[in-house]
Design an enzyme around this catalytic site. Structure first.
Site, PDB file in Angstrom:
ATOM      1  N   LYS A  77      -2.431  -0.347   0.138  1.00  0.00           N
ATOM      2  CA  LYS A  77      -1.923  -1.676   0.473  1.00  0.00           C
ATOM      3  C   LYS A  77      -1.010  -1.578   1.691  1.00  0.00           C
ATOM      4  CE  LYS A  77       0.402  -5.601  -1.838  1.00  0.00           C
ATOM      5  NZ  LYS A  77       0.949  -6.055  -3.128  1.00  0.00           N
ATOM      6  N   SER A 151      -0.839  -9.998  -5.045  1.00  0.00           N
ATOM      7  CA  SER A 151      -0.914  -9.905  -3.603  1.00  0.00           C
ATOM      8  C   SER A 151      -1.744  -8.722  -3.122  1.00  0.00           C
ATOM      9  CB  SER A 151       0.513  -9.789  -3.037  1.00  0.00           C
ATOM     10  OG  SER A 151       1.177  -8.615  -3.525  1.00  0.00           O
ATOM     11  N   SER A 175       1.078  -8.320  -9.202  1.00  0.00           N
ATOM     12  CA  SER A 175       0.132  -8.089  -8.118  1.00  0.00           C
ATOM     13  C   SER A 175      -0.753  -6.865  -8.309  1.00  0.00           C
ATOM     14  CB  SER A 175       0.882  -7.964  -6.786  1.00  0.00           C
ATOM     15  OG  SER A 175       1.579  -9.152  -6.498  1.00  0.00           O
TER      16      SER A 175
END
Length: 601
Positions: A77, A151, A175
């Site tokens: 990420k 996210s 997330s």
């Protein structure tokens, strides 16, 4: 030939048969180039960088599978630093080039893993839906009209699409769990503090965790174990003391009554009910509990002063670059200006009060099983109401890090049309990360809904999670030490946990010992006696606790090997035969509880 969805065991098998990391890198490059979702990556590792990493690995560790993650490709990420690749947090104006890997990235690379690229996210990790990025919105692998979850959107889609063998997300509000549910993946959410956040852009620094998306629970646990460990450079890093859970007869807390909210999604509600039945079939005891204190804590994360942590993380940047923020993200972060120091303390007081109420519910259960998300939405629906509908996704996730819990999100199957997947999350006490694994893995295997976008894939046997060998010692109790009995505190005090209730083999007899306070039974074995077995409990104690426990056992009682009704032998209470001469026999009652009930009338 590698499977559609990459997993650790399949890649290790391929390496054992002669494939090299360089061969695998070429396969990964080809898969990434063929992907039909252009929003997965913000920055892919240049092909030659990836090839060089594979060659360097083969030079320093030439033997196949000689490192725990030898040649395993993974995605990161883009709020986690990787040296040689830019970090953006999905905000182009924020981009910088880190000089060093985040601590956890360095650990994964040392274990042999290969970084494929940096993945898309809701900007500054603010969101649970995956649409808040200038780099585009990754889409659900089963229907591109639907959100990916966020996210950690790009990381989940990279894993579910078969581009990598695991991927990293972060989790403040859910997330690392919601995208797993929407894409038929496992999401490993460590206890806050277990995995260091050094080199990770914070969202809410005090509760952020780095998570793992994987095809199987076993794969995710392997990765988590490599990442975890104390790091003095992270102020919130913790030296973990593992917490155990019962190996069988797990008491699972489930939603009941008004706390069941699926926002009209009957399919997701049915999948949650099916997961409850699946847990029951695996031997769990289902216990409805009051979710209210957890829900109220969840509301504090975005509707309380914790949102000020998001502002603290970017306060200097937003002061000069407010127009570079996604409008929804900006509105959330700037909303923190409504909270002052007094509000921060009042929020903390409320959280601690709710923690006390939550403890009451924990006294009834060992773990919680909740819908990972109560519903899903199309991208169009999400964009039409981005705050409220995003909030729906966090109804059953937002509380977990505030309370310091561990969690594993697992698939829960597909809607009746076989169209969109759902998921459930097992939540355990802080640092029960390892103990959650075996049951989460059993649940995933019992579902048989594949891995990622491959609904028919069989979960590899090699990734099966075995019960923890936690160093504890088992002991069988038959009388005053049973749950609820006067001496049970001698087990719970030194950290004992109940493993299961069961019966002895049929050749045991039970007597009431005279002149004992509190009343105690005497259990003896008589070979050839044909009984129905006696009710007992199996407990586990830490070694030091076991030693103290045994030292306090008075004659004529002692510890010996008992045979249980399943044929296993476990240390437990036995009585010297001479002590039951003339004593009342209560074998026909089936156990000590029945005798105490009779005694009390």
């Amino acid at each position: 030939m590698l499977p559609e969805i990459l997993d650790l065991s399949s890649i290790r098998d391929a390496y054992a048969k002669g494939m090299t990391p360089l061969d695998l890198v070429e396969e990964v490059i080809a898969r990434c180039n063929a992907s039909d979702d252009p929003a997965i990556f913000i920055t892919r590792a240049p092909d030659d960088m990836l090839r060089s990493a594979a060659k360097e690995l083969m030079a320093r560790a030439p033997e196949a599978n000689s490192l725990p993650l030898w040649g395993i490709p993974f995605a990161v990420k883009d709020n986690i630093d990787v040296a040689g690749l830019p970090t953006t947090a999905a905000c182009p104006a924020y981009e910088y080039s880190p000089e060093a890997d985040a601590t956890l990235i360095a650990r994964l690379k040392a274990a042999g893993a290969l970084v494929v690229g940096k993945t898309n996210l809701d900007q500054f990790a603010t969101g649970l839906n995956g649409t808040r990025s200038p780099y585009g919105a990754p889409r659900c692998v089963f229907d591109k009209a639907y959100v990916s979850g966020g996210s950690s959107s790009g990381s989940a889609i990279a894993m579910a699409s078969g581009l990598v063998a695991f991927s990293l997300g972060t989790d403040t509000a859910g997330s690392g769990r919601v995208p797993a549910a929407f894409n038929n993946l496992v999401g490993i959410k460590p206890t806050p503090g277990l995995v260091p956040n050094t080199g990770v852009i914070p969202a809410c620094r005090s509760v952020d965790v780095v998570t793992v998306f994987a095809a199987t629970v076993g794969d995710g646990i392997v990765v988590r174990r490599i990442m975890e460990g104390y790091d003095a450079a992270d102020p919130f890093s913790a030296e973990a003391v593992p917490v155990g859970l019962p190996a069988s007869g797990l008491r699972i807390g489930v939603l009941d009554g008004a706390e069941r909210e699926f926002y009209g999604n009957k399919a997701y509600e049915a999948l949650y009910d099916a997961a409850i039945e699946r847990a029951k079939s695996l031997g769990a005891t289902i216990v409805p509990f009051d979710y209210a204190p957890f829900r109220e804590a969840a509301e504090l994360l975005y509707n309380g002063p914790w949102v000020a942590e998001r502002l603290a993380a970017v306060k200097d940047f937003i002061a000069t670059n407010a127009d570079d923020f996604d409008p929804t993200v900006r509105s959330i972060i700037e909303g923190a200006k409504a909270y002052d120091a007094v509000a921060a303390f009042e929020g903390r007081y409320k959280l601690e009060a709710l923690r006390q109420k939550a403890k009451v519910e924990w006294s009834k259960v060992d773990v919680l099983m909740l819908p990972t998300s109560p519903t899903t939405y199309s991208v169009e629906e999400m964009l039409a109401d981005p705050i409220a509908r995003n909030g729906h996704f966090g109804r059953y996730t937002n509380f977990a890090n505030l309370f310091g819990y561990a969690g594993i999100a697992i698939p829960a199957g597909f809607d009746p049309a076989g169209h969109l997947p759902s998921g459930v999350t097992l939540i355990g006490p802080g640092f029960s990360d390892g103990a959650l694994g075996p049951f989460a893995d059993a649940m995933h295997r019992a579902l048989a809904a594949g891995m990622g976008k491959d609904k028919t894939a069989a979960i590899p046997e090699a990734s099966r999670v075995k019960p923890m060998d936690d160093g504890t010692i088992s002991v069988v109790v038959v009388g005053a030490h049973l749950t609820g009995m006067p001496l049970n505190h001698e087990l719970t005090g030194p950290g004992g946990t109940l493993v299961k209730s069961c019966r002895t083999a049929g050749d045991y007899r039970l007597f009431v010992l005279p002149n004992t306070t509190p009343p105690k039974p005497g259990l003896i074995r008589e070979p050839g006696f044909d009984g129905k077995g006696l009710e007992v409990e199996v407990w586990k104690l830490p070694p030091a606790g076991f030693g103290r426990f045994v030292a306090n056992i008075p004659a004529p009682l002692g510890i010996g090997k008992l045979t249980l009704d399943d044929g296993s032998q476990v240390s437990g209470f036995l009585c010297e035969a001479h002590a039951v001469s003339g004593a009342r026999e209560i074998t026909e009652l089936g156990g000590w509880r029945a005798y105490i009930k009779e005694l009390r009338g």
